[in-house]
Write a protein that holds these residues in place. Structure first.
Motif: not given
Length: 138
Positions: A4, A47, A68-69, A71-76
């Motif tokens: 990020q 990436h 990838s970011l 797809e993983n927006k909630t975790a980030v």
């Protein structure tokens, strides 16, 4: 989190370390031994790309990294929210001069490499204990 960081702005490893330190109000700075291997891994995963900028490397996110970011927006977002909470709980009321001094102290300890003698260990702990007592009393 590092992905990020380079998505927000292409960066050198040192800039990423400083950015994370600032986001946490100076209470933590990741070591180069954590950040640079992660940057290498992001590059190997496709990436991130790297461009030599003199002796330093400038890292930029790739399309795959952006995907990838996303797809993983909630975790980030959860990681950054946790960082914000930690910073606010610790309170960043300390002056920049104190933050700098604390970071200098940490760096001095990190630079003491190799096995320490008993005398060195005692001297270092005595210095730390004395400084803590002076701070408590001021």
């Amino acid at each position: 989190m590092i992905l990020q960081q380079i998505a927000d702005k292409p960066s050198h490893g040192y800039e990423i370390i400083k950015s994370i330190q600032e986001q946490l109000g100076g209470m933590y700075a990741p070591s180069p031994g954590v950040v640079y291997p992660m940057l290498t891994m992001l590059e190997e995963m496709g990436h991130a790309t790297v461009v030599s900028d003199g002796a330093r490397k400038l890292y930029t996110i790739t399309e795959g990294g952006s995907k990838s970011l996303a797809e993983n927006k909630t975790a980030v977002e959860a990681i950054f929210a946790k960082m914000d909470r930690a910073r606010s709980e610790q309170g960043s009321d300390r002056s920049p001069q104190i933050e700098r001094a604390v970071e200098n102290f940490r760096m001095a300890l990190r630079m003491k490499k190799g096995p320490l003698t008993t005398e060195q260990i005692h001297a270092i702990t005595d210095i730390i204990d004395a400084a803590a007592k002076q701070i408590e009393r001021s």
